[in-house]
Design a protein around this motif. Structure first.
Motif, short mmCIF file in Angstrom:
data_model
loop_
_atom_site.label_atom_id
_atom_site.label_comp_id
_atom_site.label_asym_id
_atom_site.label_seq_id
_atom_site.Cartn_x
_atom_site.Cartn_y
_atom_site.Cartn_z
N THR A 1 0.87 -1.17 0.00
CA THR A 1 0.00 0.00 0.00
C THR A 1 0.91 1.23 0.00
O THR A 1 1.76 1.37 0.87
N VAL A 2 0.72 2.07 -1.01
CA VAL A 2 1.48 3.32 -1.11
C VAL A 2 0.47 4.44 -0.92
O VAL A 2 -0.46 4.60 -1.70
N LYS A 3 0.66 5.20 0.16
CA LYS A 3 -0.34 6.19 0.56
C LYS A 3 0.29 7.55 0.79
O LYS A 3 1.37 7.65 1.40
N ASN A 4 -0.38 8.58 0.28
CA ASN A 4 0.02 9.97 0.52
C ASN A 4 1.48 10.23 0.15
O ASN A 4 2.19 10.92 0.88
N CYS A 5 1.91 9.71 -0.97
CA CYS A 5 3.28 9.91 -1.44
C CYS A 5 3.30 10.79 -2.68
O CYS A 5 2.36 10.77 -3.49
N ILE A 6 4.36 11.56 -2.84
CA ILE A 6 4.61 12.35 -4.03
C ILE A 6 5.74 11.65 -4.77
O ILE A 6 6.86 11.53 -4.24
N VAL A 7 5.44 11.14 -5.95
CA VAL A 7 6.41 10.38 -6.74
C VAL A 7 6.73 11.23 -7.96
O VAL A 7 5.90 11.36 -8.87
N ARG A 8 7.92 11.84 -7.98
CA ARG A 8 8.21 12.81 -9.03
C ARG A 8 9.68 12.79 -9.43
O ARG A 8 10.55 12.39 -8.65
N GLU A 9 9.91 13.20 -10.67
CA GLU A 9 11.26 13.40 -11.19
C GLU A 9 12.12 12.15 -11.12
O GLU A 9 13.31 12.22 -10.81
N ASN A 10 11.51 11.01 -11.39
CA ASN A 10 12.24 9.75 -11.47
C ASN A 10 12.40 9.40 -12.95
O ASN A 10 11.57 9.76 -13.77
N ASN A 11 13.47 8.69 -13.27
CA ASN A 11 13.80 8.41 -14.66
C ASN A 11 14.32 6.98 -14.78
O ASN A 11 15.12 6.55 -13.95
N THR A 12 13.83 6.24 -15.77
CA THR A 12 14.34 4.88 -15.97
C THR A 12 14.54 4.58 -17.45
O THR A 12 13.89 5.17 -18.32
N ASP B 1 0.59 -7.14 -6.04
CA ASP B 1 -0.69 -6.47 -5.92
C ASP B 1 -0.52 -5.33 -4.93
O ASP B 1 0.40 -5.32 -4.11
N GLY B 2 -1.46 -4.37 -5.02
CA GLY B 2 -1.36 -3.29 -4.06
C GLY B 2 -2.46 -2.26 -4.19
O GLY B 2 -3.38 -2.39 -4.99
N VAL B 3 -2.32 -1.22 -3.38
CA VAL B 3 -3.26 -0.11 -3.32
C VAL B 3 -2.48 1.19 -3.43
O VAL B 3 -1.45 1.35 -2.77
N LEU B 4 -3.00 2.10 -4.25
CA LEU B 4 -2.47 3.46 -4.29
C LEU B 4 -3.54 4.38 -3.73
O LEU B 4 -4.70 4.33 -4.16
N ASN C 1 -9.72 8.34 -1.36
CA ASN C 1 -8.54 9.20 -1.28
C ASN C 1 -7.80 9.07 -2.62
O ASN C 1 -6.77 8.42 -2.71
N PRO C 2 -8.38 9.67 -3.68
CA PRO C 2 -7.87 9.43 -5.03
C PRO C 2 -6.47 10.00 -5.27
O PRO C 2 -6.06 10.95 -4.60
N CYS C 3 -5.82 9.39 -6.21
CA CYS C 3 -4.49 9.87 -6.62
C CYS C 3 -4.67 11.00 -7.62
O CYS C 3 -5.63 11.04 -8.36
#
Length: 193
Positions: A134-145, A158-161, A191-193
């Motif tokens: 479960t990934v909650k209330n996170c800011i995921v930004r400026e990542n590069n792959t 499996d999981g929840v965002l 609690n939408p993304c």
């Protein structure tokens, strides 16, 4: 009488375990640890690692440990701590990588500058492999792959965002924001993304 004393001792031990203190991470040295990976390494399954505000330049990895990893958002409900508690992958791997974990919770972080580590450098900000997260209330930004899922990558997982902001991530392959391979990802409607 002997059974009653044994029963009371077991109840007291269970009660003490239920109120176990979290493992604290504070950069000023006043916590249990100064970096997140050291706290994760010392944790046992079921533990909570609580991280105080600051920028932590590291790549956090845990395998086969059911953990809750949270900023002060976890205990206060104040999601502004996610902006103040930063895991900076320093372009040297995924910010957070969980591997073969039955239950993981990540709550209240900014994950940035991750470059991925698994499967041709997939999962810059967050990666779950053979896990439930479960990934909650996170800011995921400026990542590069160069691989898949620059922001978030789930493989055989499996999981929840919930309540996440996913922006300005870039993949040279596919899934700049999110990539899901062989799993199920649920988006929290309350609690939408």
């Amino acid at each position: 009488m002997k059974h009653t004393i044994t029963f009371i001792l077991i109840l007291l031990l269970c009660k003490a375990a239920a109120f176990a203190q979290p493992i604290t991470v504070k950069q000023d040295g006043s916590g249990d640890f100064e970096n997140i990976q050291a706290a994760v390494d010392a944790a046992s399954g079921g533990d909570t690692v609580l991280v105080w505000p600051g920028t932590y330049q590291e790549n956090v990895h845990f395998t086969e440990k059911n953990l809750t990893l949270g900023s002060l958002s976890l205990t206060t409900g104040d999601i502004s701590y996610a902006w103040q508690t930063i895991i900076d992958g320093n372009h040297s791997g995924s910010c957070i990588w969980i591997d073969e974990v039955d239950t993981a919770v990540v709550n209240g972080f900014t994950l940035k500058n991750g470059s991925g580590i698994y499967y041709a450098q997939s999962g810059g900000g967050f990666i779950a492999y053979l896990s439930y997260a479960t990934v909650k209330n996170c800011i995921v930004r400026e990542n590069n792959t160069f691989g898949l899922g620059a922001g978030i990558y789930f493989e055989h997982s499996d999981g929840v965002l919930s309540g996440c902001i996913i922006k300005n991530n870039h993949s040279h392959s596919a899934g700049g924001g999110i990539c899901l391979l062989n799993g199920e990802l649920i988006f929290d409607s309350l609690n939408p993304c």
